[in-house]
Design a protein around this motif. Structure first.
Motif, PDB file in Angstrom:
ATOM      1  N   MET A  46      14.436  -3.808  -8.982  1.00 38.30           N
ATOM      2  CA  MET A  46      13.057  -3.690  -8.487  1.00 38.30           C
ATOM      3  C   MET A  46      12.818  -2.270  -7.959  1.00 38.30           C
ATOM      4  O   MET A  46      13.646  -1.741  -7.214  1.00 38.30           O
ATOM      5  CB  MET A  46      12.823  -4.695  -7.370  1.00 38.30           C
ATOM      6  N   THR A  47      11.687  -1.664  -8.329  1.00 36.40           N
ATOM      7  CA  THR A  47      11.403  -0.307  -7.840  1.00 36.40           C
ATOM      8  C   THR A  47      10.991  -0.378  -6.364  1.00 36.40           C
ATOM      9  O   THR A  47      10.388  -1.358  -5.931  1.00 36.40           O
ATOM     10  CB  THR A  47      10.267   0.346  -8.651  1.00 36.40           C
ATOM     11  N   PRO A  48      11.305   0.670  -5.600  1.00 35.04           N
ATOM     12  CA  PRO A  48      10.936   0.636  -4.170  1.00 35.04           C
ATOM     13  C   PRO A  48       9.430   0.726  -3.996  1.00 35.04           C
ATOM     14  O   PRO A  48       8.729   1.273  -4.858  1.00 35.04           O
ATOM     15  CB  PRO A  48      11.637   1.877  -3.604  1.00 35.04           C
ATOM     16  N   PRO A  49       8.918   0.200  -2.880  1.00 35.36           N
ATOM     17  CA  PRO A  49       7.472   0.297  -2.626  1.00 35.36           C
ATOM     18  C   PRO A  49       7.049   1.747  -2.471  1.00 35.36           C
ATOM     19  O   PRO A  49       7.810   2.568  -1.952  1.00 35.36           O
ATOM     20  CB  PRO A  49       7.286  -0.467  -1.312  1.00 35.36           C
ATOM     21  N   MET A  50       5.855   2.054  -2.939  1.00 36.53           N
ATOM     22  CA  MET A  50       5.351   3.431  -2.862  1.00 36.53           C
ATOM     23  C   MET A  50       4.096   3.461  -1.994  1.00 36.53           C
ATOM     24  O   MET A  50       3.132   2.730  -2.261  1.00 36.53           O
ATOM     25  CB  MET A  50       5.010   3.934  -4.259  1.00 36.53           C
ATOM     26  N   LEU A  51       4.129   4.298  -0.970  1.00 38.64           N
ATOM     27  CA  LEU A  51       2.974   4.427  -0.079  1.00 38.64           C
ATOM     28  C   LEU A  51       2.179   5.664  -0.481  1.00 38.64           C
ATOM     29  O   LEU A  51       2.751   6.723  -0.734  1.00 38.64           O
ATOM     30  CB  LEU A  51       3.467   4.550   1.363  1.00 38.64           C
ATOM     31  N   SER A  67      -8.612  -4.443  -4.686  1.00 43.67           N
ATOM     32  CA  SER A  67      -7.331  -5.020  -4.219  1.00 43.67           C
ATOM     33  C   SER A  67      -7.293  -5.091  -2.698  1.00 43.67           C
ATOM     34  O   SER A  67      -6.849  -6.094  -2.116  1.00 43.67           O
ATOM     35  CB  SER A  67      -6.154  -4.163  -4.700  1.00 43.67           C
ATOM     36  N   ILE A  68      -7.754  -4.015  -2.055  1.00 42.50           N
ATOM     37  CA  ILE A  68      -7.806  -3.998  -0.588  1.00 42.50           C
ATOM     38  C   ILE A  68      -8.657  -5.172  -0.098  1.00 42.50           C
ATOM     39  O   ILE A  68      -8.286  -5.904   0.822  1.00 42.50           O
ATOM     40  CB  ILE A  68      -8.385  -2.644  -0.103  1.00 42.50           C
ATOM     41  N   VAL A 116      -7.093   5.949   4.719  1.00 43.24           N
ATOM     42  CA  VAL A 116      -6.828   4.595   4.215  1.00 43.24           C
ATOM     43  C   VAL A 116      -5.625   4.743   3.295  1.00 43.24           C
ATOM     44  O   VAL A 116      -5.619   5.602   2.403  1.00 43.24           O
ATOM     45  CB  VAL A 116      -8.027   4.032   3.421  1.00 43.24           C
ATOM     46  N   THR A 117      -4.610   3.924   3.540  1.00 39.98           N
ATOM     47  CA  THR A 117      -3.392   4.017   2.735  1.00 39.98           C
ATOM     48  C   THR A 117      -3.108   2.670   2.068  1.00 39.98           C
ATOM     49  O   THR A 117      -3.576   1.624   2.538  1.00 39.98           O
ATOM     50  CB  THR A 117      -2.184   4.405   3.606  1.00 39.98           C
ATOM     51  N   VAL A 118      -2.343   2.723   1.003  1.00 44.61           N
ATOM     52  CA  VAL A 118      -1.907   1.485   0.335  1.00 44.61           C
ATOM     53  C   VAL A 118      -0.424   1.584   0.022  1.00 44.61           C
ATOM     54  O   VAL A 118       0.132   2.678  -0.085  1.00 44.61           O
ATOM     55  CB  VAL A 118      -2.674   1.219  -0.983  1.00 44.61           C
ATOM     56  N   GLY A 141       3.413  -1.463  -9.487  1.00 43.06           N
ATOM     57  CA  GLY A 141       2.092  -1.185 -10.044  1.00 43.06           C
ATOM     58  C   GLY A 141       0.958  -1.966  -9.434  1.00 43.06           C
ATOM     59  O   GLY A 141      -0.192  -1.885  -9.888  1.00 43.06           O
ATOM     60  N   ARG A 142       1.236  -2.727  -8.376  1.00 41.65           N
ATOM     61  CA  ARG A 142       0.210  -3.577  -7.792  1.00 41.65           C
ATOM     62  C   ARG A 142       0.063  -3.233  -6.311  1.00 41.65           C
ATOM     63  O   ARG A 142       1.069  -3.059  -5.614  1.00 41.65           O
ATOM     64  CB  ARG A 142       0.700  -5.008  -7.991  1.00 41.65           C
ATOM     65  N   VAL A 143      -1.182  -3.140  -5.820  1.00 39.18           N
ATOM     66  CA  VAL A 143      -1.415  -2.860  -4.397  1.00 39.18           C
ATOM     67  C   VAL A 143      -1.158  -4.147  -3.615  1.00 39.18           C
ATOM     68  O   VAL A 143      -1.804  -5.171  -3.837  1.00 39.18           O
ATOM     69  CB  VAL A 143      -2.849  -2.350  -4.170  1.00 39.18           C
ATOM     70  N   VAL A 144      -0.177  -4.079  -2.677  1.00 39.79           N
ATOM     71  CA  VAL A 144       0.220  -5.293  -1.951  1.00 39.79           C
ATOM     72  C   VAL A 144       0.032  -5.163  -0.439  1.00 39.79           C
ATOM     73  O   VAL A 144       0.298  -6.117   0.294  1.00 39.79           O
ATOM     74  CB  VAL A 144       1.687  -5.676  -2.266  1.00 39.79           C
ATOM     75  N   ALA A 145      -0.392  -4.000   0.016  1.00 41.42           N
ATOM     76  CA  ALA A 145      -0.628  -3.824   1.452  1.00 41.42           C
ATOM     77  C   ALA A 145      -1.517  -2.608   1.647  1.00 41.42           C
ATOM     78  O   ALA A 145      -1.533  -1.709   0.805  1.00 41.42           O
ATOM     79  CB  ALA A 145       0.693  -3.617   2.199  1.00 41.42           C
TER      80      ALA A 145
END
Ligand code: COA
Length: 166
Positions: free
Chosen positions: A1-6, A16-17, A56-58, A63-67
């Motif tokens: 799994m790739t690490p989360p990207m901020l 998505s937000i 505003v950050t995500v 490839g999917r915005v999750v936070a």
């Protein structure tokens, strides 16, 4: 799994937000909003923000915005300029993976860099995860406002948690 990207949010992220947020409108006291946020209001909100001062950050995962997170004006009146309010929302299917911590820790860095004096989180007192997250990052409870909201037929208290930055 790739690490989360901020990264900073763009207008393409707003749907998505909004989806992440509107889950909590419907099912949670995390927000006292009672009706789903329409996309046009979210777009207007986004344009009140600014990458340097009110970002505003995500977080993207595969490839999917999750936070997402944001720094917003604490109050509109000019004299409140040293103070900023934080928001953090993690997709309910992605809790307890460190994403909330990642978003909030980054917002603290950005707030300090922007020259704010303190950050305030306004949190429903029954939201144990959020209170714990803010405490874990050094925020202290500074106020308890009793029975200031009603949702799902219950009175709700709000806790203000504050982190001094300098
Ligand atoms: C609060 C919220 C952002 C936490 O996000 P998360 O990604 O699940 O949290 P993390 O995995 O990064 O947890 C970081 C720390 O927060 C605390 N925490 C998070 N969830 C918790 C829970 N359910 N119970 C107790 N502590 C919790 C812990 O201290 C945790 O550190 P640890 O994992 O080392 O124990 C998430 O629950 C959420 O989106 N809630 C709804 C929206 C909301 O309430 N936002 C805040 C108001 S603006």
């Amino acid at each position: 799994m790739t690490p989360p990207m901020l990264r900073l949010a763009t207008e393409e992220d707003l749907a998505s937000i909004n989806d992440i947020y509107n889950y909590y409108v419907e099912f949670s006291t995390s927000t006292y909003q009672l009706q789903a946020e329409p996309l046009h209001a979210r777009t207007a909100w986004f344009h009140e923000h600014h990458p340097d001062r009110y970002p505003v950050t995500v977080v993207e995962l595969e490839g999917r915005v999750v936070a997402w997170g944001s720094l917003s004006k604490f109050r509109e009146r000019d004299g409140y300029w040293p103070t900023v309010e934080c928001s953090v929302y993690v997709d309910h299917r992605y809790h307890r993976r460190g994403l909330g911590r990642m978003i909030l820790a980054d917002l603290i860095v950005r707030a300090r860099r922007a020259g704010f004096h303190s950050i305030i989180g306004g949190i429903s007192a029954d939201q144990t995860p959020s209170v714990a997250l803010h405490a874990a990052l050094g925020f202290h409870k500074t106020a308890l406002l009793k029975q200031v909201g009603i949702k799902f037929g219950r009175w709700l208290d709000v806790i203000y948690m504050q982190l001094m930055l300098d």
